[in-house]
Scaffold this active site. Structure first.
Site, PDB file in Angstrom:
ATOM      1  N   GLY A  68      -3.574  22.410  82.264  1.00  0.00           N
ATOM      2  CA  GLY A  68      -2.126  22.447  82.371  1.00  0.00           C
ATOM      3  C   GLY A  68      -1.590  23.634  81.601  1.00  0.00           C
ATOM      4  CE  LYS A  89      -3.757  17.302  76.331  1.00  0.00           C
ATOM      5  NZ  LYS A  89      -2.623  16.372  76.414  1.00  0.00           N
ATOM      6  CG  ASP A 136       4.526  15.759  81.443  1.00  0.00           C
ATOM      7  OD1 ASP A 136       5.385  16.089  82.292  1.00  0.00           O
ATOM      8  OD2 ASP A 136       3.446  16.338  81.314  1.00  0.00           O
TER       9      ASP A 136
END
Length: 948
Positions: free
Chosen positions: A99, A121, A213
């Site tokens: 992202g 991540k 989000d």
């Protein structure tokens, strides 16, 4: 040199202690450091330094406003981020996605403590304290969230190179929008997926966490239909000292996805749970309608921000291209989404639970909490958007008739509009009040079903609203849509007829309102197989439209499309003419839902008439228009029609791929239109003699067809008929005949054009069973019924008649009929079709005693088969021609040559047909036995007479 380099030697121990410290409130850090003892105390100074450094960036309320990340000075990613690299205790396997701020890798633990694959991540742009702070925040958040629909946090930390990481549950699934595109679930199933997401978000809200989000890419659906919510990376904790802001707020760039942002996010205001409710509504709108709520001319970021902040989105039912889907969205679902998408946070649902509960009330057929907007609110919005038009048209007032989630504008004087609105709302409320406990018998009242409430309401409309005809008209349409949503077509048609009669009285037989009502009735009657009734209604509408001073293009396109749908099987030339007219109007007007339907109808009609290139182009255009609108509701229907055209063009492999894609889009749906898509794949398998595949996949659809009611139209009969034909072709004629008789019983009485092919298939089964008198009667009726049908349909019936003549001992008549009706030159004259006709000609010649000609045709056909790239589709033709060749050689006294050919023939027959019941297999065995006997006799030198 990173900030952590001085601690590299002792990093494993320091990292573990740091994890422990970061799990505590900042106010407890000093006491925790002072309490360290033994080997742990040796790292106290390093931990104090790290924690102080962490605290230095904490200055204000964390993520109080949308954070901005200035990437101008960003460093490139750290070296070594490739498959096989190590981050802490994890080895990277492959990158899953990235992202704006982070990359996510599939990884596994490499320290031997446990075997587990995780989604790791990592920051994509910069290893810095700011991102370390962000990931630490996400770790704190996820550690508080334990829910079946939230991806779990397994581990978090910073490695020896200063790279922060989060190790999360690895979820094998696809984003919710991709899942809906690929599997095309029904509206109820989509709501079920959305409610799973809502329970997860509500769980987070209960722990004072806002996701911030919510978007489809953060919502994965697994193979078993379970949802997992990902990425709380920019979530905000709502209370306690963890609401402190940090220097992160000083960075530029947005950590959100603009398409799903709430108005308050766009404005940079403080956020609460209402922001998640808005973003969830945008996701729900896209999942249910197949498109996002904002349609932009320039698609610029500035325009999108303006739309989110101030523009009212259209109703989801108005955005959906799928006509059936649009009907299901009208009413409750439009109203629910409208409430959740309010610009003002206070006007949305108070909680995510309330949002989810209203969806469940809709599924249960109960009144929903969301109510249509009041007249004053809608009127104010209209005036605000159209100030100039309102000023110019001073004599026109805006009116809203509030019903169950459907708004109707009336360009009439305000007094009448207000009266209509009050009448409709009062009537609907009275209908559903009958289900409340405020009745004489509360228990019985609460047990009243939605169907019973609707039936009672429909009975009361004329009696109680005789003085308010506009209200009557709106209620007819509203209740008809409710009946359709329950798959109750008969009562829906009854209300639509009342609507047509009232529209005609109020506005005239030539009005748009009356003509559109007529088209709806015609389409619904046609879908139920009542073609004659549909044609009567549509032709009356057609005549009324043509008698107007100006035949409106939009209404004309709808009428021509509807008539083409009715004529497609009953009168292909007329159907094609109407379809061409509708498609020309569609192309002139540009992309629209009605235009897509017109192009689709042209594809179906042109295929039926043998204009295959035209059919293919129309369907390709329809698919392109669907793509332009970003909606996929009817894509499976277009693709299934395109697959049938490709098959007719001899592009068999491509046709199979297209049809399988269509089925993949519709496999989770149960409505007749979606079963029709599966039926087209089954028919393709039958036509190409992929009999094992067709039978293997038939059970579920046959079971559905047997339990379907009359409201499902003619699809159940078509499914059962194809199953019967497949069984007959496979060699199990007894079971095939039983299935065909079931198909006949399921066929709506008013449907006549399908009766011919059904009778022909039944005759085929009777021929195989030796019941020739019954077969002859069915063949004659089939020919009479299909006299006006397309060439392919008539030729299929003639082929059955030829098989009857063969069984009746009239091979010369069958051969003459074959030659009297050659394959016509043109688009349908394909190599696969020529090969199948060669196989039939060889069989007819052999039966007529023309052995040499039969052998010649069979030999040529087998040679042509060897040159075809798609050989697997011609196993039956190969078996037939091989049998003819072997038997012709045997009759010519060439037993030695015939024997291996007939051995191969039997093998091919056993692969293609039912080894127990098939007459073809029995004939192949008999021919082989004769060849073996002839070869033995030839080897002994005795003649057949001497041996007997």
């Amino acid at each position: 040199m990173t900030p952590l380099s001085p601690f590299a030697a002792d990093w494993p121990a320091i990292s573990a202690l740091l994890d422990e410290a970061l799990g505590l409130p900042a106010s407890a850090h000093a006491a925790w450091l002072d309490g360290l003892s033994g080997e742990r105390a040796a790292h106290a100074q390093a931990l104090r330094t790290l924690l102080a450094h962490r605290a230095s960036v904490e200055t204000d309320d964390f993520l109080r406003e949308v954070p901005r990340l200035d990437l101008a000075d960003a460093e490139p990613p750290g070296s070594g981020l490739v498959a096989g690299s190590h981050v802490g205790a994890y080895r990277l396997i492959s990158e899953l996605g990235r992202g704006g701020m982070a990359a996510v890798w599939l990884a596994d633990r490499s320290d031997g403590l446990m075997k587990r694959r995780v989604a790791l991540k990592l920051p994509r742009i910069v290893w810095g304290d700011a991102f370390a702070e962000r990931l630490a925040r996400e770790r704190e958040i996820l550690a508080t969230l334990e829910h079946e629909h939230i991806a779990r946090l397994y581990d978090a930390g910073v490695d020896a190179l200063g790279r922060p990481f989060l190790a999360m549950e690895y979820v094998e699934g696809e984003s919710i929008d991709s899942y809906c595109l690929a599997h095309a679930p029904g509206v109820h199933e989509r709501i079920g997926l959305l409610r799973q997401v809502m329970t997860a978000v509500a769980h987070a809200h209960a722990r004072l966490v806002v996701h911030r989000d919510l978007k489809p890419s953060n919502i994965l659906v697994t193979r078993d239909g379970q949802v997992k919510l990902l990425d709380f990376g920019i979530a905000k904790l709502l209370e306690g000292e963890r609401t402190r802001a940090t220097a992160l707020t000083e960075l530029g760039g947005r950590a959100l996805t603009l398409d799903y942002a709430s108005p308050e996010q766009i404005r940079g205001e403080p956020l609460g749970t209402a922001s998640d409710i808005y973003s969830m509504a945008v996701v729900a709108y896209e999942v249910l309608a197949g498109t996002r709520p904002y349609r932009l001319k320039r698609a610029s970021v500035a325009e999108l921000e303006e739309a989110i902040a101030s523009a009212d989105p259209p109703l989801a039912s108005d955005s959906a291209t799928d006509r059936r889907l649009a009907r299901q969205l009208r009413g409750d679902l439009d109203s629910i989404l409208n409430k959740a998408l309010k610009k003002a946070a206070g006007e949305r649902y108070a909680t995510m639970d309330a949002f989810a509960q209203d969806l469940q009330r809709h599924l249960d057929g109960k009144p929903v909490q969301a109510r249509p907007d009041g007249l004053a609110y809608r009127a104010a919005k209209f005036v605000h958007r159209h100030r100039l038009q309102v000023a110019a048209a001073t004599g026109v007032a805006l009116a809203l008739v509030a019903g169950t989630a459907v708004a109707l504008w009336q360009a009439r004087e305000a007094a009448r509009a207000a009266a209509t609105a009050e009448a409709v709302q009062g009537f609907i409320e009275s209908v559903f009040d009958a289900n409340t406990s405020d009745q004489a018998d509360p228990v019985a009242a609460r047990a009243t079903t939605a169907r019973e409430l609707l039936d009672r309401g429909a009975e009361r409309v004329d009696r109680e609203l005789a003085s308010a005809p506009e209200a009557q008209l709106r209620l007819y349409k509203l209740m008809a849509q409710m009946y359709v949503g329950m798959a109750l077509n008969e009562p829906s048609i009854a209300l639509e007829r009342r609507s047509l009669a009232l529209s005609t009285r109020l506005y005239g037989a030539h009005s748009d309102q009356a003509l559109r009502s007529a088209v709806e009735i015609g389409l619904d009657l046609s879908s139920l197989g009542r073609r004659d009734e549909a044609l009567t209604v549509l032709l009356q509408a057609d005549a009324a439209a043509r008698s107007r001073r100006r035949d409106d293009d939009a209404v004309r396109m709808m009428i021509d499309t509807a008539l083409a749908m009715v004529y497609v099987s009953a009168d292909p030339p007329l159907g094609l003419a109407r379809a061409r007219s509708a498609a020309a109007l569609a192309r002139a007007q540009g992309v629209s839902a009605d235009g897509i339907e017109a192009l689709f109808t042209l594809g179906e009609n042109a295929r039926k008439a043998g204009a295959l290139a035209e059919a293919r182009q129309a369907l390709v255009d329809a698919a392109a228009w669907i793509d332009l609108q970003g909606k996929t509701g009817e894509l499976h229907m277009v693709l299934s029609a395109l697959g049938a055209v490709q098959n007719d063009l001899g592009q068999i492999e491509a046709a199979g791929a297209t049809l399988r894609r269509a089925v993949a889009l519709s496999e989770r749906r149960n409505e007749p239109a979606f079963r029709a898509t599966r039926f087209k794949l089954a028919r393709y398998q039958y036509e190409n003699r992929l009999l094992h595949e067709a039978l293997a996949a038939a059970d579920a659809d046959v079971a559905w067809a047997r339990r379907a009611g009359p409201e499902e139209g003619e699809v159940p009969s078509a499914v059962m008929a194809n199953y019967g034909r497949t069984l007959v072709a496979y060699g199990d004629a007894a079971r095939g005949l039983a299935a065909l008789d079931e198909a006949r019983a399921l066929l709506p009485r008013a449907t006549t054009e399908r009766m011919g092919p059904l009778l022909a298939a039944r005759a085929d089964a009777l021929v195989a069973l030796g019941r020739l008198d019954e077969a002859r009667a069915d063949v004659e009726r089939a020919l009479a019924t299909t006299a006006r049908a397309g060439g392919a349909t008539v030729e299929a019936v003639r082929a059955v008649r030829r098989r009857y003549w063969l069984a009746a001992g009239r091979p010369e008549q069958a051969l003459q009929d074959f030659r009297d009706h050659p394959q016509q030159a043109g688009e349908t004259d394909t190599a696969p079709l020529r090969l199948r006709r060669q196989a039939e000609e060889a069989q007819l010649l052999l039966a007529a005693g023309r052995d040499a000609e039969a052998r010649s045709v069979a030999t040529a056909g087998l040679a042509a088969l060897d040159r075809l790239p798609e050989r697997r589709f011609f196993g039956v033709a190969e078996a037939q021609m091989t049998a003819v060749l072997g038997q012709a050689l045997l009759r010519e006294g060439r037993a030695a040559e015939a024997l291996p050919v007939l051995q191969k023939s039997l093998t091919l027959h056993l692969v293609q047909y039912d080894p127990v019941h098939s007459p073809a297999v029995a004939n192949a065995r008999r021919a082989l036995a004769e060849a073996e006997d002839a070869a033995r006799r030839a080897g002994t030198g005795t003649s057949p007479t001497e041996r007997r």
